[in-house]
Scaffold this motif. Structure first.
Motif, short mmCIF file in Angstrom:
data_model
loop_
_atom_site.label_atom_id
_atom_site.label_comp_id
_atom_site.label_asym_id
_atom_site.label_seq_id
_atom_site.Cartn_x
_atom_site.Cartn_y
_atom_site.Cartn_z
N ARG A 1 2.23 1.74 -3.40
CA ARG A 1 1.19 2.23 -4.32
C ARG A 1 0.96 3.72 -4.12
N THR B 1 -10.21 -1.44 -9.47
CA THR B 1 -8.96 -1.95 -10.03
C THR B 1 -9.22 -2.53 -11.41
N GLN C 1 -12.31 4.02 -6.98
CA GLN C 1 -11.69 3.11 -6.01
C GLN C 1 -11.72 1.67 -6.50
N ARG D 1 -7.51 3.11 -16.69
CA ARG D 1 -7.08 2.82 -15.32
C ARG D 1 -7.31 4.02 -14.42
N GLY D 2 -7.00 5.23 -14.92
CA GLY D 2 -7.21 6.42 -14.12
C GLY D 2 -8.67 6.65 -13.79
N GLU E 1 -9.71 4.00 -11.18
CA GLU E 1 -9.16 4.28 -9.86
C GLU E 1 -9.90 5.42 -9.17
N GLN E 2 -10.50 6.32 -9.95
CA GLN E 2 -11.31 7.37 -9.34
C GLN E 2 -12.58 6.80 -8.72
N GLU F 1 0.83 -1.20 0.00
CA GLU F 1 0.00 0.00 0.00
C GLU F 1 0.87 1.25 0.00
N ASP G 1 1.54 6.62 -6.78
CA ASP G 1 0.46 7.54 -7.13
C ASP G 1 0.91 8.99 -6.96
#
Length: 481
Positions: free
Chosen positions: A252, A458, A456, A449-450, A453-454, A249, A256
């Motif tokens: 990551r 995967t 939350q 992916r972006g 990820e917004q 984490e 980020d």
């Protein structure tokens, strides 16, 4: 005056100080009691000599809560071989290790030796050790960090729940069955052991806050922060204990943050470049379109103008994708119907599917309720994934979209039967500007992916050459606006 029976055996019994000894004849009458017995139980020899042992009362309690005296309830070579009885005295509970033994059977009949050893101190120490051991086990198991203890051969002796959570093994799969070397990439365990013994690091016999990686049960690597020490029994080394924390984490978040900083810098540059390029592109595209519409234009010139216009459109799309990539727009989540959105995008691309001979399938549970997500952002994701699948099946095939409920998540899969992606390319698919397609910008999947990820969520890829590719997306159902 108490007088012990004749013989070496009796004299030995009389010399014992930590064992209370009572000797009974065949009628269970007291023929001998050593000094330790009389002193411990506060008795006088003159008062108990030749008396039935039953007259001594029943001061003991068995494990079954039976009241027992000094006499055996059965006779035999050993009755029982050894048992634990308790006795209350002055508000304390005393523990005794008791044996009844018949050493011979002469003309006078069998006689029985009864021994009573006060093991209260030992019993209390063992109880304390058991409690400490239980506390230690609970502390080890409750630790959020992974804790592994192995002997000098690498055999794993302790494997707590923290280690199970990080590595994906259950303790039963590991303890006594797996060598600790298997939990690391090749050569790493040996390297760590060298560092533990080396004085160049924390010091001989220990290693503090060392960053390395371990191999999970599924074969993937997890970054960890490791501390380890050699365990001793006296002067002898007996094993190694390792404490490790999962850094996945943290890594990551660091990635980020680094990506955000890079994107912020890149965004400023892109905004300037886009402004400087878009205006000339618009002019070039506009003039090319006007010239292309001239009636007396030769075919070769018309074809070249068409190519100019197409390249202008491609550059405009690239600048648009680059702007989206560097400028993250917050998701506007509303209560939406994912299956309906999938059908809508499939209908939008139906002509392209038919042209290439692609069959579309949607597999969705009937009980999937609407949940919060940004339909416009997911429309972009689905269009991008559907286009990738379409381009992967130039000779036709099947595009299957699946939706599945997984407790508090929705699993969305987009699977094609196309040519697949080579294994060496899979890890780079979400890297900006990496593309396996001729003329591709390498930003489509990165943008997807972006956007995910917004939410939350995967996204990942599974592919096999000549078999097809499956994109797997997990979205939490707990998303709120």
């Amino acid at each position: 005056m108490r007088k012990p029976p004749e013989g070496l055996f009796a004299r030995l019994l009389d010399g014992l100080t930590d064992t209370c000894t009572l000797v009974l004849d065949q009628d269970q009458r007291i023929t001998y009691a050593n000094l330790a017995f009389l002193k411990h139980f506060g008795l006088e020899w003159q008062r108990i000599a030749r008396k039935p042992c039953s007259q001594l009362g029943t001061p003991f309690t068995s494990a079954q809560s039976e009241r027992l005296g000094f006499c055996p309830t059965e006779l035999g070579p050993y009755y029982p071989g050894r048992t634990i009885l308790t006795r209350e005295q002055g508000g304390r509970k005393l523990f005794y290790e008791v044996t009844f033994y018949q050493p011979s059977d002469d003309d006078a009949g069998p006689w029985t030796v009864c021994t009573f050893r006060d093991v209260t101190h030992r019993f209390n120490l063992e109880s304390q050790l058991r409690r400490l051991d239980e506390l230690e086990r609970n502390l080890i198991q409750a630790s959020m960090d992974g804790i592994i203890v192995n002997d000098l051969l690498g055999n794993i002796l302790i494997f707590n729940q923290g280690a199970a959570r990080i590595l994906g093994y259950s303790p039963d799969e590991v303890i006594g069955k797996i060598n600790v070397n298997r939990l690391y990439p090749p050569g790493v365990a040996h390297e760590i052991k060298q560092k533990i013994y080396s004085p160049e690091f924390t010091g001989p016999g220990m290693l503090e806050n060392y960053e390395t990686s371990v191999r999970r049960r599924d074969g993937t690597l997890a970054p960890i922060w490791l501390s380890a020490r050699i365990l001793h029994e006296g002067d002898r080394e007996v094993g190694i204990v390792g404490f490790f924390r999962d850094l996945s984490e943290r890594k990551r978040l660091e990635e980020d943050l680094l990506r955000s900083e890079r994107l912020a810098s890149l965004g400023k540059m892109v905004a300037h470049i886009s402004h400087e390029i878009k205006n000339p592109l618009t002019t070039i595209g506009g003039f090319a379109g006007q010239l292309e519409r001239l009636a007396d234009l030769p075919d070769e010139a018309r074809h070249k103008l068409k190519l100019i216009r197409q390249e202008v459109q491609r550059l405009e799309k690239f600048l648009g994708d680059l702007g989206t990539f560097t400028r993250a727009t917050p998701a506007r989540k509303v209560l939406s119907d994912m299956p309906a959105l999938i059908r809508e995008v499939a209908e939008l691309m139906e002509a392209g599917f038919k042209e290439r001979g692609i069959a579309f399938q949607l597999q969705a549970p009937e009980n999937l309720d609407r949940f919060y997500f940004d339909p416009e952002q997911f429309r972009r994701v689905l269009i991008n994934l559907f286009k990738n699948a379409q381009e992967a099946m130039p000779q036709g095939g099947t595009l299957t979209v699946g939706l599945e409920l997984l407790q508090d998540q929705v699993r969305l899969t987009v699977a094609d039967t196309g040519h697949g992606i080579p294994p060496e390319h899979l890890e780079f698919l979400f890297t900006p500007f990496f593309s396996t397609k001729e003329g591709g910008t390498g930003l489509g999947l990165t943008i997807c992916r972006g956007l995910i990820e917004q939410h939350q969520g995967t996204i990942g890829m599974d592919s096999e050459v000549n078999r097809g590719t499956t994109c797997i997306i997990h979205l939490p159902l707990g998303n709120t606006p």
